[in-house]
Design an enzyme around this catalytic site. Sequence first.
Site, PDB file in Angstrom:
ATOM      1  CE  LYS A 112      -4.502  -1.224   1.840  1.00  0.00           C
ATOM      2  NZ  LYS A 112      -5.529  -0.798   2.801  1.00  0.00           N
ATOM      3  CE  LYS A 195      -6.434  -8.670  -1.223  1.00  0.00           C
ATOM      4  NZ  LYS A 195      -6.096  -8.103   0.093  1.00  0.00           N
ATOM      5  CE  LYS A 198     -12.946  -3.284   1.473  1.00  0.00           C
ATOM      6  NZ  LYS A 198     -13.825  -3.639   2.583  1.00  0.00           N
TER       7      LYS A 198
HETATM    8  P1  TYM Z   1     -10.749  -6.122   4.902  1.00  0.00           P
HETATM    9  O1  TYM Z   1     -11.756  -5.071   5.236  1.00  0.00           O
HETATM   10  O2  TYM Z   1      -9.792  -5.836   3.810  1.00  0.00           O
HETATM   11  O3  TYM Z   1     -11.465  -7.469   4.555  1.00  0.00           O
HETATM   12  C1  TYM Z   1     -12.449  -8.031   5.428  1.00  0.00           C
HETATM   13  C2  TYM Z   1     -12.357  -9.537   5.431  1.00  0.00           C
HETATM   14  O4  TYM Z   1     -12.550 -10.056   4.110  1.00  0.00           O
HETATM   15  C3  TYM Z   1     -11.460 -10.918   3.779  1.00  0.00           C
HETATM   16  N1  TYM Z   1     -11.166 -10.793   2.346  1.00  0.00           N
HETATM   17  C4  TYM Z   1     -11.056 -11.834   1.519  1.00  0.00           C
HETATM   18  N2  TYM Z   1     -11.189 -13.160   1.725  1.00  0.00           N
HETATM   19  C5  TYM Z   1     -11.030 -13.964   0.657  1.00  0.00           C
HETATM   20  N3  TYM Z   1     -10.747 -13.516  -0.590  1.00  0.00           N
HETATM   21  C6  TYM Z   1     -10.599 -12.191  -0.845  1.00  0.00           C
HETATM   22  N4  TYM Z   1     -10.338 -11.751  -2.076  1.00  0.00           N
HETATM   23  C7  TYM Z   1     -10.761 -11.286   0.246  1.00  0.00           C
HETATM   24  N5  TYM Z   1     -10.705  -9.931   0.362  1.00  0.00           N
HETATM   25  C8  TYM Z   1     -10.957  -9.653   1.648  1.00  0.00           C
HETATM   26  C9  TYM Z   1     -10.293 -10.415   4.616  1.00  0.00           C
HETATM   27  O5  TYM Z   1      -9.311 -11.408   4.794  1.00  0.00           O
HETATM   28  C10 TYM Z   1     -10.990 -10.061   5.923  1.00  0.00           C
HETATM   29  O6  TYM Z   1     -11.184 -11.200   6.721  1.00  0.00           O
HETATM   30  N6  TYM Z   1      -7.382  -5.575   8.574  1.00  0.00           N
HETATM   31  C11 TYM Z   1      -8.672  -6.146   8.224  1.00  0.00           C
HETATM   32  C12 TYM Z   1      -9.805  -5.670   9.104  1.00  0.00           C
HETATM   33  C13 TYM Z   1      -9.578  -5.818  10.565  1.00  0.00           C
HETATM   34  C14 TYM Z   1      -9.610  -7.033  11.313  1.00  0.00           C
HETATM   35  C15 TYM Z   1      -9.364  -6.652  12.648  1.00  0.00           C
HETATM   36  C16 TYM Z   1      -9.818  -8.366  10.976  1.00  0.00           C
HETATM   37  C17 TYM Z   1      -9.315  -4.823  11.430  1.00  0.00           C
HETATM   38  N7  TYM Z   1      -9.202  -5.310  12.699  1.00  0.00           N
HETATM   39  C18 TYM Z   1      -9.330  -7.608  13.691  1.00  0.00           C
HETATM   40  C19 TYM Z   1      -9.775  -9.306  12.009  1.00  0.00           C
HETATM   41  C20 TYM Z   1      -9.523  -8.930  13.332  1.00  0.00           C
HETATM   42  C21 TYM Z   1      -8.999  -5.769   6.798  1.00  0.00           C
HETATM   43  O7  TYM Z   1      -8.518  -4.788   6.262  1.00  0.00           O
HETATM   44  O8  TYM Z   1      -9.948  -6.551   6.215  1.00  0.00           O
END
Ligand code: TYM
Length: 334
Positions: A112, A195, A198
């Site tokens: 990023k 991947k 969004k």
């Molecule tokens: P985020 O918002 O990017 O994504 C949310 C969840 O969706 C999963 N995900 C995917 N799984 C499979 N294939 C994909 N292409 C895909 N894109 C997204 C992510 O793995 C995630 O589970 N840092 C985290 C948010 C967060 C969090 C936390 C998660 C903040 N605090 C504490 C767990 C525990 C994030 O940016 O996810």
Amino acid sequence: SPRVFSGIQPSGNLQLGNYLGALKRFADAQSSGTPTLYCMVDLHAITVWQDPADLRRATRELCAGFIASGLDPEKSILFNQSQVPEHAQLAWVFNCVARMGWMGRMTQWKDKAGKNAENASLGLFAYPALMAADILVYHATHVPVGEDQKQHLELARDIAAKFNHDYGADFFPLPEPVIEGAATRVMSLRDGTKKMSKSDPSDMSRINLTDDADAIAKKIRKAKTDPEPLPATLEGLDGRPEARNLVNIYAGLAGLAPADVMTQMGGKSFAEFKPALAELAVDRLAPISAEMARLMQDPAEIDRVLARGAERAREIAAPILRQTYDIIGMVGAQ
Ligand code: TYM
């Protein structure tokens, strides 16, 4: 005692990867009897600039997405990160526990911030310490996430272990990542090595939870593939990332193991497989997008769900933060 925590950023459209890698599995975990907390991580979202009106809308839409995916606000605690100040408070403590070098090794930071790290926000760098605080402020033990969050979870364990070590306290549990199922890494429909995300500039690369049936069918019809039919076994997918991705998506949506999809679909051409996949996707996703649209008509009700969730979350987080402060030696925490 076991407790499940996970979070999703309210930063734009929910996509199929979020659903299969996270939301659908959160709904499964909710029925296991273990207490579950799910958070709209708005403080994480602002590590890159968000338009305030968009952030407000995305937070409510995310909450609608949780409910529409089967999360029951009576059974799970659904809340917004900024409404529980203990997250940011514990994150500061963890900023003082985590090391610069640990943060600098995070692949998401490197991707990023890229070559322009000088210009990235300090919050983007510290992001994983806030994520560790999200989890540990509840003493959560299990964290269902997609594959891309694995490294951040390992860092959360490192932070917990270093805190326990530095203060000679057996206080924070080491949280376990739960990365299970066929679709823990859903790939772009345009490029099977990237991947699904969004933030991909091409909307054709992903299926949004708000897409209507026509859009879903069109995106699957146009998804990149190779000319060969589907193989009879999983091994036959080696070196065919686009084919593998569509099989994994089918498996995730159908609740099947990928090997079972091969048994059903092996030998079929994409001209046969894609319509079956589109039908399945529309069947599973259309009710979710319809329910999200319905819920979004009453934002005040969504806000009530989030406020109630925040209250319940604080009841767990406040005493854990207080004990943390006491362990560290903060006056007034005893
Ligand atoms: P985020 O918002 O990017 O994504 C949310 C969840 O969706 C999963 N995900 C995917 N799984 C499979 N294939 C994909 N292409 C895909 N894109 C997204 C992510 O793995 C995630 O589970 N840092 C985290 C948010 C967060 C969090 C936390 C998660 C903040 N605090 C504490 C767990 C525990 C994030 O940016 O996810």
